[in-house]
Design a protein around this motif. Structure first.
Motif, PDB file in Angstrom:
ATOM      1  N   ALA A 125       0.836  -1.209   0.000  1.00 22.65           N
ATOM      2  CA  ALA A 125       0.000   0.000   0.000  1.00 22.65           C
ATOM      3  C   ALA A 125       0.868   1.257   0.000  1.00 22.65           C
ATOM      4  O   ALA A 125       0.507   2.267  -0.614  1.00 22.65           O
ATOM      5  CB  ALA A 125      -0.945  -0.016   1.197  1.00 22.65           C
ATOM      6  N   GLN A 126       2.027   1.180   0.647  1.00 24.06           N
ATOM      7  CA  GLN A 126       2.955   2.304   0.609  1.00 24.06           C
ATOM      8  C   GLN A 126       3.548   2.466  -0.787  1.00 24.06           C
ATOM      9  O   GLN A 126       3.673   3.581  -1.287  1.00 24.06           O
ATOM     10  CB  GLN A 126       4.066   2.114   1.647  1.00 24.06           C
ATOM     11  CG  GLN A 126       3.588   2.296   3.063  1.00 24.06           C
ATOM     12  CD  GLN A 126       4.670   2.034   4.094  1.00 24.06           C
ATOM     13  OE1 GLN A 126       5.479   1.116   3.941  1.00 24.06           O
ATOM     14  NE2 GLN A 126       4.674   2.837   5.159  1.00 24.06           N
ATOM     15  N   GLN A 127       3.893   1.350  -1.417  1.00 22.27           N
ATOM     16  CA  GLN A 127       4.444   1.393  -2.775  1.00 22.27           C
ATOM     17  C   GLN A 127       3.461   2.032  -3.755  1.00 22.27           C
ATOM     18  O   GLN A 127       3.867   2.768  -4.653  1.00 22.27           O
ATOM     19  CB  GLN A 127       4.803  -0.018  -3.256  1.00 22.27           C
ATOM     20  CG  GLN A 127       6.016  -0.615  -2.592  1.00 22.27           C
ATOM     21  CD  GLN A 127       7.293   0.010  -3.112  1.00 22.27           C
ATOM     22  OE1 GLN A 127       7.440   0.229  -4.308  1.00 22.27           O
ATOM     23  NE2 GLN A 127       8.221   0.297  -2.213  1.00 22.27           N
ATOM     24  N   SER A 128       2.187   1.726  -3.575  1.00 25.25           N
ATOM     25  CA  SER A 128       1.170   2.275  -4.480  1.00 25.25           C
ATOM     26  C   SER A 128       0.677   3.648  -4.018  1.00 25.25           C
ATOM     27  O   SER A 128      -0.257   4.190  -4.587  1.00 25.25           O
ATOM     28  CB  SER A 128      -0.003   1.305  -4.610  1.00 25.25           C
ATOM     29  OG  SER A 128      -0.679   1.207  -3.373  1.00 25.25           O
ATOM     30  N   ARG A 129       1.299   4.167  -2.978  1.00 26.31           N
ATOM     31  CA  ARG A 129       1.019   5.497  -2.428  1.00 26.31           C
ATOM     32  C   ARG A 129      -0.391   5.635  -1.846  1.00 26.31           C
ATOM     33  O   ARG A 129      -0.926   6.729  -1.724  1.00 26.31           O
ATOM     34  CB  ARG A 129       1.286   6.584  -3.463  1.00 26.31           C
ATOM     35  CG  ARG A 129       2.703   6.584  -3.980  1.00 26.31           C
ATOM     36  CD  ARG A 129       3.091   7.961  -4.441  1.00 26.31           C
ATOM     37  NE  ARG A 129       4.449   8.035  -4.912  1.00 26.31           N
ATOM     38  CZ  ARG A 129       5.513   8.158  -4.135  1.00 26.31           C
ATOM     39  NH1 ARG A 129       5.392   8.166  -2.839  1.00 26.31           N
ATOM     40  NH2 ARG A 129       6.728   8.263  -4.654  1.00 26.31           N
ATOM     41  N   LYS A 130      -0.976   4.497  -1.444  1.00 24.18           N
ATOM     42  CA  LYS A 130      -2.272   4.542  -0.758  1.00 24.18           C
ATOM     43  C   LYS A 130      -2.071   4.761   0.737  1.00 24.18           C
ATOM     44  O   LYS A 130      -2.981   5.179   1.436  1.00 24.18           O
ATOM     45  CB  LYS A 130      -3.047   3.249  -1.006  1.00 24.18           C
ATOM     46  CG  LYS A 130      -3.475   3.090  -2.451  1.00 24.18           C
ATOM     47  CD  LYS A 130      -4.167   1.779  -2.658  1.00 24.18           C
ATOM     48  CE  LYS A 130      -4.509   1.622  -4.138  1.00 24.18           C
ATOM     49  NZ  LYS A 130      -4.995   0.287  -4.430  1.00 24.18           N
ATOM     50  N   VAL A 131      -0.865   4.418   1.209  1.00 22.82           N
ATOM     51  CA  VAL A 131      -0.479   4.597   2.613  1.00 22.82           C
ATOM     52  C   VAL A 131       0.840   5.364   2.615  1.00 22.82           C
ATOM     53  O   VAL A 131       1.742   5.057   1.823  1.00 22.82           O
ATOM     54  CB  VAL A 131      -0.327   3.233   3.330  1.00 22.82           C
ATOM     55  CG1 VAL A 131       0.331   3.380   4.685  1.00 22.82           C
ATOM     56  CG2 VAL A 131      -1.675   2.545   3.472  1.00 22.82           C
ATOM     57  N   SER A 132       0.934   6.326   3.502  1.00 24.04           N
ATOM     58  CA  SER A 132       2.154   7.118   3.609  1.00 24.04           C
ATOM     59  C   SER A 132       3.345   6.234   3.960  1.00 24.04           C
ATOM     60  O   SER A 132       3.216   5.259   4.709  1.00 24.04           O
ATOM     61  CB  SER A 132       1.976   8.174   4.703  1.00 24.04           C
ATOM     62  OG  SER A 132       3.208   8.803   4.976  1.00 24.04           O
ATOM     63  N   ILE A 184      -1.537   7.183   8.530  1.00 21.32           N
ATOM     64  CA  ILE A 184      -1.203   6.538   7.268  1.00 21.32           C
ATOM     65  C   ILE A 184      -1.547   7.369   6.031  1.00 21.32           C
ATOM     66  O   ILE A 184      -1.120   7.025   4.929  1.00 21.32           O
ATOM     67  CB  ILE A 184      -1.896   5.157   7.133  1.00 21.32           C
ATOM     68  CG1 ILE A 184      -3.414   5.321   7.016  1.00 21.32           C
ATOM     69  CG2 ILE A 184      -1.474   4.238   8.277  1.00 21.32           C
ATOM     70  CD1 ILE A 184      -4.144   4.064   6.603  1.00 21.32           C
ATOM     71  N   ARG A 185      -2.310   8.445   6.220  1.00 21.56           N
ATOM     72  CA  ARG A 185      -2.729   9.254   5.069  1.00 21.56           C
ATOM     73  C   ARG A 185      -1.508   9.796   4.346  1.00 21.56           C
ATOM     74  O   ARG A 185      -0.629  10.400   4.956  1.00 21.56           O
ATOM     75  CB  ARG A 185      -3.623  10.399   5.537  1.00 21.56           C
ATOM     76  CG  ARG A 185      -4.328  11.112   4.408  1.00 21.56           C
ATOM     77  CD  ARG A 185      -5.462  12.006   4.912  1.00 21.56           C
ATOM     78  NE  ARG A 185      -6.478  11.201   5.600  1.00 21.56           N
ATOM     79  CZ  ARG A 185      -6.780  11.324   6.895  1.00 21.56           C
ATOM     80  NH1 ARG A 185      -6.144  12.183   7.651  1.00 21.56           N
ATOM     81  NH2 ARG A 185      -7.714  10.557   7.443  1.00 21.56           N
TER      82      ARG A 185
END
Length: 190
Positions: A125-132, A184-185
């Motif tokens: 999710a971080q890689q896809s920039r959905k999670v900071s 996480i935003r």
């Protein structure tokens, strides 16, 4: 015969969960477990080797419920926090066992599924920039666990702040979900 021994084994495990949650490994008594299970001490030793073996079996069983029982949807870390809070509030014995594990387990508990799959989902999710990516996946998952268990009765601090936290659970849940969302935003794009 196999059914009887499996039923006895299950009764022992159920009694052991209660005993270990209440007293930890040091304070737990095999005699009390045997009495509560309507069994005898020899069967406990036969099935589990010793008190430590029984404690380990109980931990594996109950920690699996905590780690695997609440799935982490790949696109809903906030929802996971809410679901984990609900699980923690509904399962005070599991939370007490986790507390005892932290106090008494001398090494990681073998046989318990790791948090790796959840860490991988957060990293993706971080890689896809959905999670900071301002915090590591380990920090995010550990923080979620800490805030979700802050109000369970086995957490001394939270229970001192609000001895009747269960009555206010909906408010705490909402606050936890909002806090995780802020953590996480992703930062706004420049």
């Amino acid at each position: 015969m196999r059914q009887d021994s499996e039923a006895t084994r299950q009764r022992i495990l159920e009694a052991a969960v209660v005993e270990f949650a209440e007293h930890g490994i040091a304070g737990a008594r095999v005699d009390r477990i045997a009495t509560a299970a309507e069994s005898n001490k020899q069967l406990i030793y036969q099935y589990f080797g010793n008190k430590e073996g029984l404690f380990h079996t109980v931990l594996v069983q109950e920690l699996a419920r905590a780690t695997e029982g609440v799935p982490l949807p790949p696109d809903d870390v906030e929802g996971y926090a809410g679901a984990y809070f609900d699980f923690a509030m509904a399962n005070p014995r599991v939370m007490r066992l986790i507390a005892w594990c932290g106090l008494e387990a001398k090494r990681p508990v073998a046989g318990v599924g790791s948090a790796k799959s959840k860490l991988d989902l957060i990293a993706a999710a971080q890689q896809s920039r959905k999670v900071s990516d301002r915090f590591s996946p380990e920090f995010i998952l550990s923080t979620i666990s800490a805030v979700c268990t802050a109000w369970v009765p086995s957490n001394w601090y939270g229970s001192q702040l609000d001895p009747d936290a269960a009555t206010n659970a909906a408010r705490y849940r909402e606050s936890i979900v909002r806090l995780v969302g802020m953590m996480i935003r992703p930062d706004p794009k420049p």
